[in-house]
Scaffold this motif. Structure first.
Motif, PDB file in Angstrom:
ATOM      1  N   UNK A 125       0.811  -1.220   0.000  1.00  0.00           N
ATOM      2  CA  UNK A 125       0.000   0.000   0.000  1.00  0.00           C
ATOM      3  C   UNK A 125       0.844   1.269   0.000  1.00  0.00           C
ATOM      4  N   UNK A 126       2.081   1.159   0.463  1.00  0.00           N
ATOM      5  CA  UNK A 126       2.923   2.340   0.538  1.00  0.00           C
ATOM      6  C   UNK A 126       3.830   2.549  -0.656  1.00  0.00           C
ATOM      7  N   UNK A 127       3.758   1.692  -1.657  1.00  0.00           N
ATOM      8  CA  UNK A 127       4.677   1.764  -2.800  1.00  0.00           C
ATOM      9  C   UNK A 127       4.572   3.092  -3.535  1.00  0.00           C
ATOM     10  N   UNK A 128       3.352   3.529  -3.826  1.00  0.00           N
ATOM     11  CA  UNK A 128       3.175   4.775  -4.559  1.00  0.00           C
ATOM     12  C   UNK A 128       3.596   5.967  -3.708  1.00  0.00           C
ATOM     13  N   UNK A 129       3.319   5.911  -2.412  1.00  0.00           N
ATOM     14  CA  UNK A 129       3.743   6.986  -1.522  1.00  0.00           C
ATOM     15  C   UNK A 129       5.266   7.084  -1.481  1.00  0.00           C
ATOM     16  N   UNK A 130       5.920   5.922  -1.464  1.00  0.00           N
ATOM     17  CA  UNK A 130       7.380   5.900  -1.469  1.00  0.00           C
ATOM     18  C   UNK A 130       7.924   6.527  -2.749  1.00  0.00           C
ATOM     19  N   UNK A 131       7.300   6.206  -3.867  1.00  0.00           N
ATOM     20  CA  UNK A 131       7.750   6.786  -5.138  1.00  0.00           C
ATOM     21  C   UNK A 131       7.630   8.306  -5.118  1.00  0.00           C
ATOM     22  N   UNK A 132       6.522   8.796  -4.590  1.00  0.00           N
ATOM     23  CA  UNK A 132       6.322  10.243  -4.541  1.00  0.00           C
ATOM     24  C   UNK A 132       7.325  10.908  -3.594  1.00  0.00           C
ATOM     25  N   UNK A 133       7.642  10.247  -2.500  1.00  0.00           N
ATOM     26  CA  UNK A 133       8.624  10.799  -1.560  1.00  0.00           C
ATOM     27  C   UNK A 133       9.999  10.903  -2.207  1.00  0.00           C
ATOM     28  N   UNK A 134      10.370   9.898  -2.985  1.00  0.00           N
ATOM     29  CA  UNK A 134      11.647   9.946  -3.693  1.00  0.00           C
ATOM     30  C   UNK A 134      11.652  11.052  -4.738  1.00  0.00           C
ATOM     31  N   UNK A 135      10.520  11.231  -5.416  1.00  0.00           N
ATOM     32  CA  UNK A 135      10.422  12.302  -6.407  1.00  0.00           C
ATOM     33  C   UNK A 135      10.520  13.670  -5.737  1.00  0.00           C
ATOM     34  N   UNK A 136       9.886  13.809  -4.582  1.00  0.00           N
ATOM     35  CA  UNK A 136       9.975  15.065  -3.838  1.00  0.00           C
ATOM     36  C   UNK A 136      11.409  15.322  -3.389  1.00  0.00           C
ATOM     37  N   UNK A 137      12.113  14.252  -2.992  1.00  0.00           N
ATOM     38  CA  UNK A 137      13.516  14.426  -2.604  1.00  0.00           C
ATOM     39  C   UNK A 137      14.341  14.927  -3.781  1.00  0.00           C
ATOM     40  N   UNK A 138      14.110  14.358  -4.952  1.00  0.00           N
ATOM     41  CA  UNK A 138      14.836  14.786  -6.150  1.00  0.00           C
ATOM     42  C   UNK A 138      14.555  16.252  -6.476  1.00  0.00           C
ATOM     43  N   UNK A 139      13.284  16.639  -6.384  1.00  0.00           N
ATOM     44  CA  UNK A 139      12.919  18.033  -6.654  1.00  0.00           C
ATOM     45  C   UNK A 139      13.489  18.964  -5.600  1.00  0.00           C
ATOM     46  N   UNK A 140      13.498  18.511  -4.343  1.00  0.00           N
ATOM     47  CA  UNK A 140      14.084  19.319  -3.278  1.00  0.00           C
ATOM     48  C   UNK A 140      15.571  19.527  -3.484  1.00  0.00           C
TER      49      UNK A 140
END
Length: 226
Positions: A125-140
């Motif tokens: 259930x957390x796979x998509x949330x994890x992907x978004x967190x990694x994307x946010x880290x990249x953007x940050x």
């Protein structure tokens, strides 16, 4: 170029700055380009989550490495301000401020990596949330490089004005600043073009590594001997 005895403490500070810079380069490359690049599968959230879950200790170690990098960066910002202040105190202060802003952004941005681990802990259930967190880290990361790009432009200008070392380092850092700014704004304004711009980041790596090694070997004297 010779160094006077009165410059001894200044030379120690310059070499400490070089050591911190080298640590920043090594830690940054290892955590982002070695560890996370190996664990993150672009376009495949499930494979990324599985890779991180299987190497959680290594992923956590990369976060710790990034936190040490941020600590070194904060100390380096202050040391470079003290070393470059004789050239132009106002510009040196601005350069320090922009570098510290970058450091603060990258430090807070580590929360996105921690959020990735928390999401993966929720299972499928957390796979998509994890992907978004990694994307946010990249953007940050790219947002932080906007401020670091300005720091590089200012630091390069100060080095050119100082006459302490070969102009190639000043121009190199200014070119690095231009690359960081262009790359970050491409991610914001035209992300489809970002991948094609990636080879340009070889310029900042060469410029920063060269300046770092110069600090370690030669330092920054107060003045050139007459």
């Amino acid at each position: 170029m010779t160094v006077l005895a009165s410059d001894f403490d200044r030379m120690k500070a310059a070499r400490l700055a070089g050591l911190l810079y080298l640590a920043i380069i090594i830690l940054g490359i290892w955590s982002e380009m070695v560890v996370r690049a190996a664990l993150v599968a672009p376009g495949d959230a499930a494979a990324t989550a599985a890779g991180i879950a299987a190497h959680e200790g290594l992923f956590r170690l990369s976060i710790a490495a990034d936190s040490v990098m941020a600590l070194c960066d904060a100390a380096l910002a202050v040391l470079l301000f003290l070393l470059l202040r004789p050239v132009n105190a106002t510009v040196a202060l601005m350069a320090m401020a922009f570098r510290l802003i970058q450091t603060a952004i990258l430090g807070v941005n580590l929360l996105n990596l921690q959020a990735t681990l928390l999401a993966i802990g929720d299972g499928e259930n957390g796979t998509e949330t994890a992907r978004r967190s990694l994307e946010l880290h990249s953007l940050g990361y790219d947002l932080g490089l906007v401020f670091f790009g300005v720091n590089c432009l200012l630091t390069g200008w100060l080095l050119l004005r100082s006459g302490w070392l070969h102009g190639v380092f000043g121009y190199g850092l200014m070119a690095a600043g231009g690359v960081y700014l262009a790359g970050s704004y491409l991610r914001i304004l035209a992300p489809a073009l970002s991948s094609g711009f990636a080879p340009a980041y070889a310029v900042p790596l060469a410029a920063e590594l060269g300046f770092c090694l110069w600090l370690l070997v030669k330092g920054l004297p107060t003045r050139r001997a007459a």
